[in-house]
Design an enzyme around this catalytic site. Sequence first.
Site, mmCIF file in Angstrom:
data_model
loop_
_atom_site.group_PDB
_atom_site.id
_atom_site.type_symbol
_atom_site.label_atom_id
_atom_site.label_comp_id
_atom_site.label_asym_id
_atom_site.label_seq_id
_atom_site.Cartn_x
_atom_site.Cartn_y
_atom_site.Cartn_z
ATOM 1 N N HIS A 53 0.842 -1.204 0.000
ATOM 2 C CA HIS A 53 0.000 0.000 0.000
ATOM 3 C C HIS A 53 0.873 1.249 0.000
ATOM 4 O O HIS A 53 2.090 1.166 0.109
ATOM 5 C CB HIS A 53 -1.000 -0.010 1.154
ATOM 6 C CG HIS A 53 -0.384 0.129 2.517
ATOM 7 N ND1 HIS A 53 0.429 -0.829 3.068
ATOM 8 C CD2 HIS A 53 -0.464 1.124 3.449
ATOM 9 C CE1 HIS A 53 0.805 -0.444 4.271
ATOM 10 N NE2 HIS A 53 0.297 0.740 4.533
ATOM 11 N N HIS A 55 1.458 3.968 1.889
ATOM 12 C CA HIS A 55 1.983 4.785 2.988
ATOM 13 C C HIS A 55 3.508 4.954 2.887
ATOM 14 O O HIS A 55 4.221 4.069 2.455
ATOM 15 C CB HIS A 55 1.587 4.186 4.341
ATOM 16 C CG HIS A 55 0.151 4.470 4.687
ATOM 17 N ND1 HIS A 55 -0.568 3.709 5.567
ATOM 18 C CD2 HIS A 55 -0.684 5.441 4.244
ATOM 19 C CE1 HIS A 55 -1.800 4.205 5.656
ATOM 20 N NE2 HIS A 55 -1.896 5.250 4.863
ATOM 21 N N ASP A 57 6.005 4.970 4.861
ATOM 22 C CA ASP A 57 6.970 4.042 5.461
ATOM 23 C C ASP A 57 7.015 2.692 4.734
ATOM 24 O O ASP A 57 7.712 1.777 5.161
ATOM 25 C CB ASP A 57 6.695 3.851 6.967
ATOM 26 C CG ASP A 57 5.330 3.258 7.247
ATOM 27 O OD1 ASP A 57 4.356 3.628 6.556
ATOM 28 O OD2 ASP A 57 5.216 2.417 8.166
ATOM 29 N N HIS A 58 6.289 2.598 3.628
ATOM 30 C CA HIS A 58 6.318 1.376 2.804
ATOM 31 C C HIS A 58 6.869 1.645 1.405
ATOM 32 O O HIS A 58 7.209 0.710 0.695
ATOM 33 C CB HIS A 58 4.909 0.768 2.692
ATOM 34 C CG HIS A 58 4.363 0.334 4.027
ATOM 35 N ND1 HIS A 58 4.198 -0.978 4.384
ATOM 36 C CD2 HIS A 58 3.987 1.061 5.112
ATOM 37 C CE1 HIS A 58 3.725 -1.051 5.623
ATOM 38 N NE2 HIS A 58 3.596 0.175 6.075
ATOM 39 N N HIS A 111 -7.439 -0.516 5.741
ATOM 40 C CA HIS A 111 -6.366 0.364 6.222
ATOM 41 C C HIS A 111 -6.168 1.483 5.194
ATOM 42 O O HIS A 111 -6.187 2.663 5.532
ATOM 43 C CB HIS A 111 -5.100 -0.463 6.413
ATOM 44 C CG HIS A 111 -3.901 0.317 6.827
ATOM 45 N ND1 HIS A 111 -3.776 0.918 8.058
ATOM 46 C CD2 HIS A 111 -2.746 0.606 6.160
ATOM 47 C CE1 HIS A 111 -2.615 1.533 8.128
ATOM 48 N NE2 HIS A 111 -1.962 1.366 6.998
ATOM 49 N N ASP A 128 -0.004 -3.639 6.347
ATOM 50 C CA ASP A 128 -0.519 -3.052 7.597
ATOM 51 C C ASP A 128 -1.969 -3.459 7.853
ATOM 52 O O ASP A 128 -2.726 -2.699 8.466
ATOM 53 C CB ASP A 128 -0.459 -1.517 7.525
ATOM 54 C CG ASP A 128 0.946 -0.980 7.760
ATOM 55 O OD1 ASP A 128 1.858 -1.774 8.048
ATOM 56 O OD2 ASP A 128 1.123 0.249 7.657
ATOM 57 N N HIS A 166 5.286 -4.536 10.749
ATOM 58 C CA HIS A 166 5.729 -3.805 11.943
ATOM 59 C C HIS A 166 5.971 -4.769 13.098
ATOM 60 O O HIS A 166 5.309 -5.804 13.203
ATOM 61 C CB HIS A 166 4.671 -2.782 12.395
ATOM 62 C CG HIS A 166 4.588 -1.571 11.517
ATOM 63 N ND1 HIS A 166 5.401 -0.473 11.683
ATOM 64 C CD2 HIS A 166 3.790 -1.291 10.459
ATOM 65 C CE1 HIS A 166 5.098 0.449 10.764
ATOM 66 N NE2 HIS A 166 4.116 -0.029 10.007
#
Length: 256
Positions: A53, A55, A57-58, A111, A128, A166
Amino acid sequence: MMKIFPIPAFEDNYIWIVQNDQEAFVVDPGDAVPVIQYLKKNKLKLIAILVTHHHRDHIGGINNLVELYNTPVYGPRREKIPNLSHPLGEGDVVEFKQLNFKANVIDIPGHTLGHIAYLWQGGMFCGDTLFTCGCGKIFEGTPEQLHHSLQRLASQPDDTLVYCTHEYTEYNTPFAQICEPGNLVLKQWVEDAEVLRQKNLPTVPTTLQLEKATNPFLRCTQPEIIYQIEQHNGIKLPAGDEQAAFTALRQWRDMF
Ligand SMILES: [Zn+2]
């Protein structure tokens, strides 16, 4: 022989790397630096980047990795992913023969709206959406979508390894224990996870079997969980309405 390792990034992210002795692909590279270090140290050629996805941090490391290694990028077609060369969605298949890896792609909105998962015999990259003892926050979707997505992930075989992105076990278990103080499998898992973390070892991947036994978001029909939701939210849940219990549980988790 395919091996999968976590590359730690930021505070608590894991970038999964799937490799043999020469080649590798990475999943959700939020940061390029630890990936480059790992590839150099292990003399590996990066052959692909997979994304679940959009975001930051990905995806934050994608551009640097593409620049360096000129790799194709596989990711959700419904989201904005930098350098996306292979847009994916429900029903697509991703295969890297040299790594003996073949995964089915499914849509798991909730999410984020375009979030996808990669499922193969033995494991899943679920981004996530499903975490150890928890699930992702609802940023774009609805509780119904997230619940349905989690149910689909949970319908895989019990021995499926859950490669979430995570290190959240110790962050999630206090809430899980409040939801289900009588769950002895959960109690044991809290102790086991503490030992792993004291040694600075990851608590992931877990198995779906463990998640089904400990994760409150996969256990919304358990009487003890329903009782705790009703006590803490001061509500009476409609009998037999799993979706209502899930929605209330997700809301309670956001306040916790
Ligand atoms: Zn996310």
